[in-house]
Motif scaffolding. Structure first.
Motif, short mmCIF file in Angstrom:
data_model
loop_
_atom_site.label_atom_id
_atom_site.label_comp_id
_atom_site.label_asym_id
_atom_site.label_seq_id
_atom_site.Cartn_x
_atom_site.Cartn_y
_atom_site.Cartn_z
N ARG A 14 34.88 32.46 38.15
CA ARG A 14 35.44 31.65 39.22
C ARG A 14 36.33 32.46 40.15
O ARG A 14 36.47 32.12 41.33
N HIS A 15 36.95 33.52 39.62
CA HIS A 15 37.91 34.29 40.41
C HIS A 15 37.45 35.73 40.64
O HIS A 15 38.27 36.63 40.83
N ARG A 16 36.13 35.92 40.66
CA ARG A 16 35.59 37.27 40.82
C ARG A 16 36.08 37.92 42.12
O ARG A 16 36.43 39.10 42.16
N GLU A 17 36.10 37.15 43.20
CA GLU A 17 36.49 37.70 44.49
C GLU A 17 37.96 38.12 44.48
O GLU A 17 38.33 39.18 45.00
N LEU A 18 38.82 37.28 43.87
CA LEU A 18 40.24 37.61 43.78
C LEU A 18 40.45 38.87 42.95
O LEU A 18 41.27 39.74 43.31
N LEU A 19 39.72 38.99 41.83
CA LEU A 19 39.83 40.18 40.99
C LEU A 19 39.39 41.43 41.73
O LEU A 19 40.02 42.50 41.63
N THR A 20 38.30 41.32 42.49
CA THR A 20 37.82 42.47 43.27
C THR A 20 38.87 42.94 44.25
O THR A 20 39.16 44.14 44.36
N VAL A 21 39.47 41.97 44.99
CA VAL A 21 40.51 42.31 45.96
C VAL A 21 41.71 42.93 45.26
O VAL A 21 42.28 43.94 45.72
N SER A 22 42.13 42.34 44.13
CA SER A 22 43.33 42.81 43.42
C SER A 22 43.14 44.23 42.88
O SER A 22 44.02 45.09 43.04
N ILE A 23 42.00 44.48 42.22
CA ILE A 23 41.77 45.81 41.63
C ILE A 23 41.63 46.87 42.71
O ILE A 23 42.25 47.94 42.64
N SER A 24 40.82 46.57 43.71
CA SER A 24 40.62 47.53 44.80
C SER A 24 41.94 47.82 45.52
O SER A 24 42.29 48.98 45.79
N GLY A 25 42.69 46.76 45.84
CA GLY A 25 43.96 46.93 46.52
C GLY A 25 44.96 47.72 45.69
O GLY A 25 45.72 48.55 46.21
N SER A 26 44.99 47.47 44.37
CA SER A 26 45.91 48.20 43.48
C SER A 26 45.58 49.68 43.43
O SER A 26 46.48 50.54 43.42
N LEU A 27 44.28 50.01 43.39
CA LEU A 27 43.88 51.41 43.37
C LEU A 27 44.28 52.12 44.66
O LEU A 27 44.76 53.26 44.64
N ILE A 28 44.09 51.44 45.81
CA ILE A 28 44.48 52.04 47.10
C ILE A 28 46.00 52.24 47.14
O ILE A 28 46.50 53.30 47.57
N ALA A 29 46.74 51.21 46.68
CA ALA A 29 48.20 51.31 46.68
C ALA A 29 48.66 52.45 45.76
O ALA A 29 49.57 53.23 46.12
N ALA A 30 48.03 52.58 44.60
CA ALA A 30 48.41 53.64 43.64
C ALA A 30 48.17 55.02 44.25
O ALA A 30 48.99 55.94 44.09
N ALA A 31 47.03 55.17 44.95
CA ALA A 31 46.72 56.47 45.57
C ALA A 31 47.78 56.87 46.60
O ALA A 31 48.25 58.02 46.62
N TRP A 32 48.20 55.91 47.43
CA TRP A 32 49.18 56.22 48.46
C TRP A 32 50.57 56.43 47.86
O TRP A 32 51.33 57.31 48.33
N PRO A 42 45.27 66.10 45.68
CA PRO A 42 44.22 65.63 46.57
C PRO A 42 43.02 65.07 45.82
O PRO A 42 42.39 64.12 46.28
N VAL A 43 42.71 65.67 44.66
CA VAL A 43 41.57 65.17 43.88
C VAL A 43 41.87 63.76 43.35
O VAL A 43 41.02 62.88 43.36
N THR A 44 43.11 63.57 42.86
CA THR A 44 43.51 62.23 42.37
C THR A 44 43.39 61.20 43.48
O THR A 44 42.88 60.08 43.27
N PHE A 45 43.89 61.56 44.66
CA PHE A 45 43.81 60.65 45.82
C PHE A 45 42.36 60.30 46.13
O PHE A 45 42.02 59.14 46.32
N MET A 46 41.49 61.35 46.13
CA MET A 46 40.08 61.13 46.44
C MET A 46 39.41 60.24 45.39
O MET A 46 38.64 59.34 45.73
N VAL A 47 39.70 60.48 44.11
CA VAL A 47 39.08 59.70 43.04
C VAL A 47 39.51 58.24 43.12
O VAL A 47 38.68 57.32 43.02
N LEU A 48 40.82 58.01 43.27
CA LEU A 48 41.30 56.63 43.33
C LEU A 48 40.70 55.88 44.53
O LEU A 48 40.29 54.71 44.42
N MET A 49 40.64 56.53 45.68
CA MET A 49 40.07 55.89 46.86
C MET A 49 38.57 55.63 46.69
O MET A 49 38.05 54.59 47.10
N THR A 50 37.88 56.58 46.05
CA THR A 50 36.43 56.40 45.83
C THR A 50 36.17 55.23 44.89
O THR A 50 35.29 54.40 45.14
N VAL A 51 36.95 55.17 43.80
CA VAL A 51 36.79 54.06 42.86
C VAL A 51 37.10 52.73 43.56
O VAL A 51 36.40 51.72 43.37
#
Length: 637
Positions: A14-32, A42-51
């Motif tokens: 039921r909340h697949r879309e919310l989970l997708t947004v939350s996980i993706s957003g968290s990974l981007i925030a963690a990279a920055w 730089p490799v860590t930044f690239m990996v997190l953004m790619t994931v």
């Protein structure tokens, strides 16, 4: 023990879309954050953004592939191409930003669009689920879908009436607001009709089921609102055709831009920014919000091309009896004409009781408003109708019946004239005096001679006096009354209400001709009637508005606007809301096109880049949705 995993799986689904947004957003925030505090490479930044790009992009790519297999070029396809291209050239941040912003925008759009369908969902939640049915062995609570026509349903305080039917016993106060938008409760008793979906506030009822299941008025309203919300106005159908070639064009232009500049990032930015996201929702959000808001107020506005026609109405025509007036006429007086020396052909003395008995005999089989007034008066006075047979009901004229002593005519001057019956100057004078006070006059003739008249009054509806000013404010230029009633009574009502033009004494076919004349003069005509007596005129008008449609099945199905209550102020309100819906659709389209054009110009001029451009694009989509959601509120709210 197997319930917990299944509940978790259900929640995730039921909340697949919310989970997708939350996980993706968290990974981007963690990279920055890691980059900002100097803890990430730089490799860590690239990996997190790619994931993050992969997490957000999987659902986008899946939708793009599915629609491509169906031979449809879509916005998800543009986003997928841009994300893959950005990863290919090593711009993982750009790929993550594009996919994340797209799924975030989709999630927020879903939340806001869900609000626009809240009115329909509220109606569905109000649908009766069970009913108390009286059987030989007592009262049983059963599923509403199992109730059959003819069953006797018991309604207690707090119960929702599960059927359309007639009250057999008891009295109650019913809340009908879910169907009619009417805030005041309706008092009902034996012989009254009740609608499924009404809620009993006080009292006890036994109701004979006449319409059950999908045939009830409540079920028809649900179906018609959902159908109207899914229909597309002309501007949306034009946009759909535009989108069919627009997306391939954007892809082709992006390729051409790359071949000219050899700048892959510029080409990918052009591809993504060209997405017509705001255009896609420009019309649906406004239509769904506006029609849902109207349904909550007991106004059923049909969608699609009908919505376009309603928005162009400049002339509104009304019937008088039952539309501008209450439709509950009552006899105000009976006059017997002096007979020539020797009396009538059958030597029966003419008096008020005899005139009433003759009129009641002819009207026994009629369902016209005036017939009911005459029959009710005869009953109140204790006068029995003369025995009659071979009834004939003549629309626009009156009623005819045969008795052992001669033919009875009850109706207007045209009926008498068609049967060779003439009125004397004195008789015309008596009728004119009553008509001058606003009464409708029904003449009574017997055996070829006029024997009397009946004066009938029908009070104006509450709210009628503000009708014309409300229509003028809604953009209507002209109002006209088309009635079969006499000229004096019609003009008196028109003068009280401020109606521009009156055409009285019309037969049903003459009302049709009047509407055709207005259309031939270039007007877009709306006809307001009760959906029964005015059926030909309603069918001929560009827009048909049926009053009190909660009791008229045909009106609900065929009218362009069906008002579930008899409140006249809903007429200008419905026209005004239709125009607001179309206005918001046009605002959204212009805004969406302007944003895309400016962004594309910025991309070509190297002023707008991928992540920033996608942010502006998604923001424009949200602004279009929020603009459409204004229709959930009344203008004064």
């Amino acid at each position: 023990m197997y319930d917990a995993p299944s509940r978790v799986y259900g929640w995730v689904s039921r909340h697949r879309e919310l989970l997708t947004v939350s996980i993706s957003g968290s990974l981007i925030a963690a990279a920055w954050i890691l980059r900002a505090i100097g803890r990430g490479t730089p490799v860590t930044f690239m990996v997190l953004m790619t994931v993050a790009a992969v997490v957000a992009g999987i659902s986008v790519a899946r939708e793009a592939i599915g629609r491509l297999l169906a031979k449809e070029f879509s916005i998800p396809l543009l986003v997928t191409i841009a994300a893959v291209g950005a990863l290919w050239i090593g711009e993982a941040w750009e790929a993550a930003a594009v996919t994340f912003l797209y799924v975030l925008g989709g999630y927020l759009e879903g939340l806001t669009l869900a609000r626009t369908r809240a009115a329909l969902r509220t109606l569905i939640d109000l649908a009766p689920r069970t009913g108390r049915v009286k059987r030989a062995d007592g009262v049983h609570v059963i599923d509403a879908s199992e109730i059959s026509k003819g069953d006797v349903v018991v309604v207690l305080p707090g119960d929702r009436v599960p059927v359309d039917g007639m009250v057999l016993e008891g009295r109650a106060s019913l809340d009908t607001s879910p169907l009619t938008g009417e805030p005041l409760p309706q008092e009902v008793g034996p012989g009254d009709s009740v609608l499924g979906g009404s809620v009993s506030q006080v009292g006890f009822l036994e109701v004979e089921a006449q319409k059950v299941g999908v045939d009830t008025t409540f079920s028809r309203i649900l179906y018609l609102v959902a159908e109207a919300q899914d229909q597309k106005p002309k501007v949306q159908r034009m946009l759909d055709r535009f989108a069919a070639w627009y997306t391939p064009l954007i892809i082709s232009l992006s390729v051409a831009l790359y071949l000219l500049t050899r700048d892959i990032e510029l080409s990918l930015t052009f591809l993504v920014i060209g997405c017509p996201g705001a255009l896609v929702v420009a019309s649906p959000v406004a239509v769904v919000a506006g029609l849902g808001h109207a349904a909550r107020k007991g106004i059923l506005i049909k969608g699609g091309e009908r919505l376009e026609r309603i928005g162009k109405v400049d002339v509104v025509a009304f019937d008088k009896t039952g539309t501008l007036t209450l439709g509950r006429p009552r006899v105000n007086g009976v006059e017997a004409f002096d007979q020539p020396s020797g009396g009538t052909a059958h030597q029966i003395p003419a008096n008020e009781q005899w005139v009433t008995a003759l009129a009641a005999a002819a009207e026994l089989r009629s369902e016209h408003h005036l017939a009911k007034a005459i029959l009710d008066y005869a009953k109140e006075q204790g006068i029995d109708p003369v025995e009659a047979s071979d009834w004939a009901l003549l629309p626009g004229l009156g009623a005819v019946a045969e008795t052992d002593q001669g033919t009875v005519l009850v109706g207007n001057r045209r009926l008498l004239s068609s049967r060779g019956v003439s009125l004397t100057a004195a008789q015309e004078g008596a009728a004119s005096r009553r008509e001058a006070t606003g009464e409708t006059v029904a003449f009574v003739a017997f055996a070829g001679a006029p024997v009397g008249l009946i004066g009938i009054v029908d009070p104006l509806r509450p709210g009628a006096r503000g009708l014309v000013s409300g229509l003028k404010q809604a953009g209507v230029r002209k109002t006209i009354m088309l009635t079969g009633d006499n000229e004096h009574a019609a003009r008196r009502v028109a003068a009280l209400l401020g109606i521009d033009e009156v055409r009285a004494g019309l037969l049903p076919e003459e009302k049709v001709q009047a509407i055709r004349e207005l259309q031939a003069a270039g007007h877009v005509v709306a006809m307001v009637g009760d959906g029964v007596n005015d059926a030909p005129a309603l069918a001929t008008a560009d827009v048909s508005i049926a009053m009190g449609a909660s009791g008229t099945e045909v009106a609900v199905e065929t009218a362009d606007i069906a008002l579930m209550t008899d409140r006249l102020e809903r007429v200008p309100e419905s026209i005004g809301l239709s125009r607001r819906i179309l206005s918001v659709v046009r605002q959204n389209v212009v805004f969406a096109v302007a944003v895309v054009a400016l962004l594309l110009a910025g991309v070509v001029g190297r002023l707008v880049f991928l992540a920033g451009g996608m942010l502006i694009h998604e923001a424009s989509v949200m602004l279009v949705i929020l603009n459409g959601m204004r229709l959930l509120r009344s203008p004064s709210a």
